[in-house]
Scaffold this motif. Structure first.
Motif, PDB file in Angstrom:
ATOM      1  N   ALA A 275      51.162 -33.486 -38.556  1.00 26.12           N
ATOM      2  CA  ALA A 275      50.421 -32.508 -37.502  1.00 26.12           C
ATOM      3  C   ALA A 275      51.349 -31.047 -37.581  1.00 26.12           C
ATOM      4  CB  ALA A 275      50.542 -32.852 -36.296  1.00 26.12           C
ATOM      5  N   ALA A 276      52.470 -31.033 -37.729  1.00 27.73           N
ATOM      6  CA  ALA A 276      53.162 -29.713 -38.049  1.00 27.73           C
ATOM      7  C   ALA A 276      52.915 -29.183 -39.341  1.00 27.73           C
ATOM      8  CB  ALA A 276      54.628 -30.113 -37.777  1.00 27.73           C
ATOM      9  N   LEU A 277      52.835 -29.936 -40.329  1.00 27.46           N
ATOM     10  CA  LEU A 277      52.606 -29.569 -41.672  1.00 27.46           C
ATOM     11  C   LEU A 277      51.172 -28.913 -41.621  1.00 27.46           C
ATOM     12  CD1 LEU A 277      53.096 -29.335 -44.725  1.00 27.46           C
ATOM     13  CD2 LEU A 277      52.322 -31.433 -45.050  1.00 27.46           C
ATOM     14  N   LEU A 278      50.348 -29.526 -41.160  1.00 29.83           N
ATOM     15  CA  LEU A 278      48.818 -28.965 -40.981  1.00 29.83           C
ATOM     16  C   LEU A 278      48.871 -27.680 -40.263  1.00 29.83           C
ATOM     17  CD1 LEU A 278      46.632 -32.203 -40.549  1.00 29.83           C
ATOM     18  CD2 LEU A 278      47.037 -30.531 -42.744  1.00 29.83           C
ATOM     19  N   ALA A 279      49.520 -27.695 -39.072  1.00 30.82           N
ATOM     20  CA  ALA A 279      49.683 -26.486 -38.247  1.00 30.82           C
ATOM     21  C   ALA A 279      50.125 -25.259 -39.023  1.00 30.82           C
ATOM     22  CB  ALA A 279      50.335 -26.747 -36.984  1.00 30.82           C
ATOM     23  N   ALA A 280      51.042 -25.682 -39.814  1.00 29.90           N
ATOM     24  CA  ALA A 280      51.867 -24.506 -40.450  1.00 29.90           C
ATOM     25  C   ALA A 280      50.908 -23.919 -41.524  1.00 29.90           C
ATOM     26  CB  ALA A 280      53.116 -25.084 -41.193  1.00 29.90           C
ATOM     27  N   GLU A 281      50.495 -24.809 -42.249  1.00 32.64           N
ATOM     28  CA  GLU A 281      49.445 -24.369 -43.431  1.00 32.64           C
ATOM     29  C   GLU A 281      48.105 -23.410 -42.732  1.00 32.64           C
ATOM     30  OE1 GLU A 281      47.891 -28.052 -45.017  1.00 32.64           O
ATOM     31  OE2 GLU A 281      49.708 -28.279 -46.250  1.00 32.64           O
ATOM     32  N   ALA A 282      47.703 -24.026 -41.493  1.00 33.39           N
ATOM     33  CA  ALA A 282      46.791 -22.998 -40.892  1.00 33.39           C
ATOM     34  C   ALA A 282      47.419 -21.797 -40.591  1.00 33.39           C
ATOM     35  CB  ALA A 282      46.129 -23.789 -39.949  1.00 33.39           C
ATOM     36  N   ALA A 283      48.343 -21.640 -40.091  1.00 35.75           N
ATOM     37  CA  ALA A 283      49.160 -20.595 -39.531  1.00 35.75           C
ATOM     38  C   ALA A 283      49.270 -19.546 -40.537  1.00 35.75           C
ATOM     39  CB  ALA A 283      50.355 -20.733 -38.605  1.00 35.75           C
ATOM     40  N   GLU A 284      49.897 -20.230 -41.876  1.00 37.81           N
ATOM     41  CA  GLU A 284      49.864 -19.369 -42.985  1.00 37.81           C
ATOM     42  C   GLU A 284      48.839 -18.635 -43.499  1.00 37.81           C
ATOM     43  OE1 GLU A 284      52.191 -19.628 -47.208  1.00 37.81           O
ATOM     44  OE2 GLU A 284      52.238 -21.477 -45.997  1.00 37.81           O
ATOM     45  N   VAL A 285      47.787 -19.251 -43.471  1.00 39.81           N
ATOM     46  CA  VAL A 285      46.511 -18.963 -44.150  1.00 39.81           C
ATOM     47  C   VAL A 285      46.043 -17.631 -43.080  1.00 39.81           C
ATOM     48  CG1 VAL A 285      43.964 -19.069 -44.202  1.00 39.81           C
ATOM     49  CG2 VAL A 285      45.571 -20.946 -45.016  1.00 39.81           C
ATOM     50  N   ARG A 286      46.329 -17.696 -41.623  1.00 38.54           N
ATOM     51  CA  ARG A 286      45.781 -16.557 -40.873  1.00 38.54           C
ATOM     52  C   ARG A 286      46.764 -15.382 -41.250  1.00 38.54           C
ATOM     53  NH1 ARG A 286      45.892 -17.080 -34.138  1.00 38.54           N
ATOM     54  NH2 ARG A 286      45.220 -14.826 -34.067  1.00 38.54           N
ATOM     55  N   ALA A 287      47.976 -15.694 -41.088  1.00 29.54           N
ATOM     56  CA  ALA A 287      49.201 -14.729 -41.408  1.00 29.54           C
ATOM     57  C   ALA A 287      49.011 -13.892 -42.718  1.00 29.54           C
ATOM     58  CB  ALA A 287      50.392 -15.351 -41.188  1.00 29.54           C
ATOM     59  N   ARG A 288      48.749 -14.537 -43.803  1.00 23.74           N
ATOM     60  CA  ARG A 288      48.681 -14.008 -44.961  1.00 23.74           C
ATOM     61  C   ARG A 288      47.392 -13.135 -45.010  1.00 23.74           C
ATOM     62  NH1 ARG A 288      51.890 -15.290 -48.953  1.00 23.74           N
ATOM     63  NH2 ARG A 288      53.423 -17.120 -48.641  1.00 23.74           N
TER      64      ARG A 288
END
Length: 239
Positions: A67-80
């Motif tokens: 869950a943390a991995l998926l959340a980080a991936e989604a946050a990274e897409v948005r931040a980038r």
């Protein structure tokens, strides 16, 4: 998250040994003669319970990490995406090799590595907000102070998501080690018990099978069925 077949087999072997020993007075009495009293069996059962708890905890930790991995991936897409949008606007406003681009850190492509990207994104949004010359130039293009604060919060959310992912990864690894140790302790205990139980029950091989230990002379159900079929065939040929 489901457990592996190997772990399920380890737990089932232990469960069968403990349950059928406890539920069969003859087995309990015979193994007690060889040291496996009710107290000692309870000690082994504690190892089984601990292994079950460790397996469950590892599954939870693995799920949390996923869950943390998926959340980080989604946050990274948005931040980038936020970084790229502001960087493009800034490059369109400020010519190459200007002090404004240097202030925003816009030299070269967007960093790929996590730590480098976070540092670059913080520099971009913080300086876009705090440097009046840059801030006033960006405002007419939609990057007001309010928007920049919101976009900067997106970067901080990503930093926190990275931290959460690292913590979840560490916990998952710890839980995996705890599971391995608990299973090893249980498996060693059960293996030793079954060896002694085979000796205690050597005159009653069917009882050995009940606790999950195959006696030397015992046959599998398929083998017994094949033997019966062969005997029936021989009898038919003789008649």
């Amino acid at each position: 998250m489901s457990i592996s077949n190997a772990i399920a087999k380890q737990l089932n072997t232990a469960r069968l040994a403990f349950a059928n020993t406890q539920n069969n007075a003859t087995i309990s009495e015979m193994v007690a003669i060889y040291g496996y009293t009710a107290t000692r069996m309870a000690e082994g059962r504690q190892l089984y319970d601990a292994a079950c708890a460790a397996v469950n905890a590892q599954a939870i930790a693995a799920g949390d990490y996923r869950a943390a991995l998926l959340a980080a991936e989604a946050a990274e897409v948005r931040a980038r995406a936020s970084f790229q949008a502001l960087a493009q606007i800034a490059r369109a406003i400020f010519p190459a090799n200007t002090s404004q681009r240097a202030t925003l850190g816009l030299r070269g492509p967007m960093p790929v590595a996590q730590s480098a990207f976070i540092a670059a994104a913080r520099k971009l949004f913080e300086n876009a907000t705090s440097v009046p010359e840059v801030n006033s130039a960006l405002a007419p293009f939609g990057y007001t102070a309010t928007r920049l604060d919101a976009e900067r919060a997106v970067i901080e959310m990503l930093a926190q998501a990275y931290a959460d992912q690292a913590a979840a990864s560490s916990e998952s690894q710890r839980a995996t080690r705890a599971q391995r140790d608990a299973l090893d302790a249980m498996t060693r205990w059960v293996a030793q018990y079954l060896k002694i139980a085979k000796i205690a029950l050597r005159q009653q091989p069917e009882l050995i099978e009940q606790i999950g230990g195959a006696s030397r002379n015992s046959k599998t159900p398929a083998q017994r069925a094949a033997a019966r079929k062969a005997a029936a065939t021989r009898a038919a040929l003789r008649s």
